[in-house]
Design a protein around this motif. Structure first.
Motif, mmCIF file in Angstrom:
data_model
loop_
_atom_site.group_PDB
_atom_site.id
_atom_site.type_symbol
_atom_site.label_atom_id
_atom_site.label_comp_id
_atom_site.label_asym_id
_atom_site.label_seq_id
_atom_site.Cartn_x
_atom_site.Cartn_y
_atom_site.Cartn_z
ATOM 1 N N ASN A 83 -62.196 12.436 17.650
ATOM 2 C CA ASN A 83 -63.049 11.974 18.735
ATOM 3 C C ASN A 83 -64.500 12.008 18.263
ATOM 4 N N GLU A 84 -65.348 11.254 18.963
ATOM 5 C CA GLU A 84 -66.772 11.280 18.695
ATOM 6 C C GLU A 84 -67.430 12.408 19.496
ATOM 7 N N GLY A 86 -71.610 13.743 20.655
ATOM 8 C CA GLY A 86 -73.004 13.311 20.614
ATOM 9 C C GLY A 86 -73.912 14.325 21.252
ATOM 10 N N ASP A 108 -68.674 6.940 14.841
ATOM 11 C CA ASP A 108 -68.653 5.481 14.980
ATOM 12 C C ASP A 108 -70.039 4.923 15.306
ATOM 13 N N ASN A 109 -71.095 5.766 15.160
ATOM 14 C CA ASN A 109 -72.439 5.247 15.448
ATOM 15 C C ASN A 109 -73.497 6.082 14.732
ATOM 16 N N HIS A 111 -76.481 7.110 15.861
ATOM 17 C CA HIS A 111 -77.081 8.183 16.667
ATOM 18 C C HIS A 111 -76.348 9.500 16.418
ATOM 19 N N ASP A 115 -77.480 13.129 14.851
ATOM 20 C CA ASP A 115 -77.310 14.399 15.583
ATOM 21 C C ASP A 115 -76.544 15.413 14.723
ATOM 22 N N CYS A 140 -63.223 3.674 21.263
ATOM 23 C CA CYS A 140 -64.260 4.008 20.298
ATOM 24 C C CYS A 140 -63.918 3.307 18.980
ATOM 25 N N GLY A 141 -64.776 3.522 17.978
ATOM 26 C CA GLY A 141 -64.478 2.999 16.654
ATOM 27 C C GLY A 141 -65.273 1.754 16.315
#
Lengths: 351, 351
Positions: A83-84, A86, A108-109, A111, A115, A140-141
């Motif tokens: 999982n992402e 943030g 997947d990003n 930002h 972090d 996601c992804g």
């Protein structure tokens, strides 16, 4: 203690069925290069995680930093957060965990990569990542191929350790096996393996290629180059995966007490939606032919009987098959392990 | 601490809104003979129960023996379990509680009455009961009138202390107020008051006549002879009760973190169905015009934006309105009390 003496509503696991599922899945992966890293979110039970590892799993998959913390607290040190994450707080906790364990997380990003990089600098640790690619779930992804490679480079430039590629085919778990569906599963696996190959041909080692669930493990687990499978529901099973044809036994029920009846066709149980999930469909009644669970209220399940069914009496006990194990386990703090109607062991569920 | 710094997913209560609801409901009951005994199951938060009592509530209503135990542990000694219990274990726990507190429970069948009588003999205590009558919800409860009287006599013969009549109009909570609906609410109240009158004319004191919820309190609370109302959702509120026209402010949200985006029209939050209930409908987004929460997965909420909406960035924070407070509170162990964007107090939720 007898099953009937456990206080209700109680989450019951049939140990024979659960252990059978454990053995059957271990047998599948026993002779293959691809390995099982089972999902923890379905059972949240560290004692089951250890049973899975003793049966050959190479570590655990989980969904949240909290679950990873629980696993590390219980001595499991090879973990994938599929999982992402943030913001600031979760990356900091992950960086702290990464000082003592191998905990991969998905990205997947840009930002989130920044972090994560900030957190590992603060904690002087090394965060490991998989690039998450979208293989059709559309949650996601990033796109496979060049975009995945660009993101892997961005992660490397920020000091993260890239370990490979993940893609989850959640949309295919719901589709019963067929040659058409299996071909789509293989397309997803192909995108993962090819993206990992692109990383490697660009000088970025990508030894981990993770995918699959209880509905697709048999296909993606045989796809050349896929190294690990995330299936979790196979252990406890539920009505959803039975309806999808997964070759495992349901081992999970909720034990309930009859608290009210009106005539021979209406009864009320003390297991409402605070004890058993109705999010994906209604549970069903075990060993009660002619009876149907027709509604879940907060604290009540409504049962309709056809008049031919065995009659129910207030104070009596009923087992209810779980429709959706993931959300149901989440409502409980322990699981009662039962064999042949006798309580054998109580397993803490960690939150 | 700022709201945005609270770790996600987190259950947030807006203290100004919650306290406004508390005051408005207290004002309604202030000048009336009928009193409020608010339901505990919606918030499961002893500190809120005490706020309700300080605002004039005569005690608490709850749904389970466990909730009654929590209330007694927190010093609240006048309790109604607005539900049936059966079997051996729950009546024993209730009998034990009844040694030190007034805990009324509902009865609608002879089996449970015998179970309760056996438990109070074992524990040498006095169990208090209300006869539950069915006023149209068709869940639990006996027929009003003679059947209720017969059951009250059966309870008395078995040594239970009969305190009155309860009927819950759950089926009417969902119907927005109208003169037709209000007339049906009054029919339910009438059945309760008349059944209590029948008991009293037969020599059985029935001083307690309990009914009503957040959707119907204003009607049944004014019905002559109804002595107490069970409304609970008014305090925290949710989208369901807003859609039904209840005159209170929503005070409950889930704070979530954006974990992934794909272009300007797709985002993913870290609050799935393990953190916010989707059982009765999907939650909605606060302060995000042009955006819509379109699905809840176990650990993810999917957001679609219209392209004109303020853009979302991974790591950013979003507040989500709760659709169904009861099932959502049940997923959390604490509630964060926030005023003007600052964390003021953390309230433990008891399970």
């Amino acid at each position: 203690m007898k099953l009937e003496q456990i206080k209700t509503p109680a989450l019951i696991v049939d140990l024979d069925a659960m252990e059978g599922n454990l053995r059957d899945m271990a047998k599948f992966f026993g002779g293959r290069p691809c390995k099982l890293r089972p999902h923890f979110k379905n059972h949240k039970t560290p004692m089951f995680a250890w049973q899975q590892i003793r049966a050959g799993a190479i570590g655990m998959t989980c969904a949240t930093v909290r679950e990873a913390e629980i696993l590390v607290e219980h001595g499991i040190s090879s973990i994938l957060i599929a999982n992402e994450i943030g913001g600031q707080e979760k990356p900091e906790r992950l960086a702290e965990l990464s000082r003592n364990a191998s905990v991969m997380v998905c990205v997947d990003n840009c930002h989130s990569i920044r972090d994560l990089a900030a957190a590992q600098r603060n904690r002087q640790s090394q965060i490991e990542v998989l690039v998450d690619i979208n293989i059709g779930l559309n949650r996601c992804g990033v796109a496979p191929g060049q975009v995945a490679l660009d993101l892997a480079r961005y992660a490397l430039e920020h000091g993260l350790a890239v370990r490979g590629i993940m893609g989850y085919d959640g949309h295919l778990q719901a589709v019963p096996p067929s040659s058409e569906r299996d071909e789509i599963v293989r397309q997803g696996s192909k995108a993962i393996v090819e993206s990992a190959g692109l990383l490697e041909s660009s000088g970025i080692p990508a030894p981990i290629r993770s995918t699959g669930g209880t509905g697709t493990y048999a296909v993606s687990g045989d796809y050349p180059g896929i190294t690990e499978i995330q299936a979790g529901s196979y252990l406890l099973m539920d009505n959803i995966y039975v309806s999808r044809g997964a070759p495992f036994q349901r081992s999970l029920t909720v034990l309930a007490t009859v608290i009210s009846t009106r005539g021979p066709k209406h009864a009320v149980l003390d297991c409402g939606l605070k004890a058993i999930s109705g999010e994906r469909g209604l549970p069903t009644l075990r060993d009660l032919p002619g009876a149907r669970l027709t509604a879940l209220h907060a604290e009540h399940a409504i049962v309709e009987l056809d008049g031919q069914s065995p009659s129910l009496t207030p104070g009596g006990k009923i087992e209810v098959w779980v429709h959706y194990n993931d959300a149901t386990v989440n409502l409980h703090s322990r699981m009662y392990g039962v064999r042949h109607g006798e309580l054998e062991e109580v397993f803490p569920i960690e939150h």
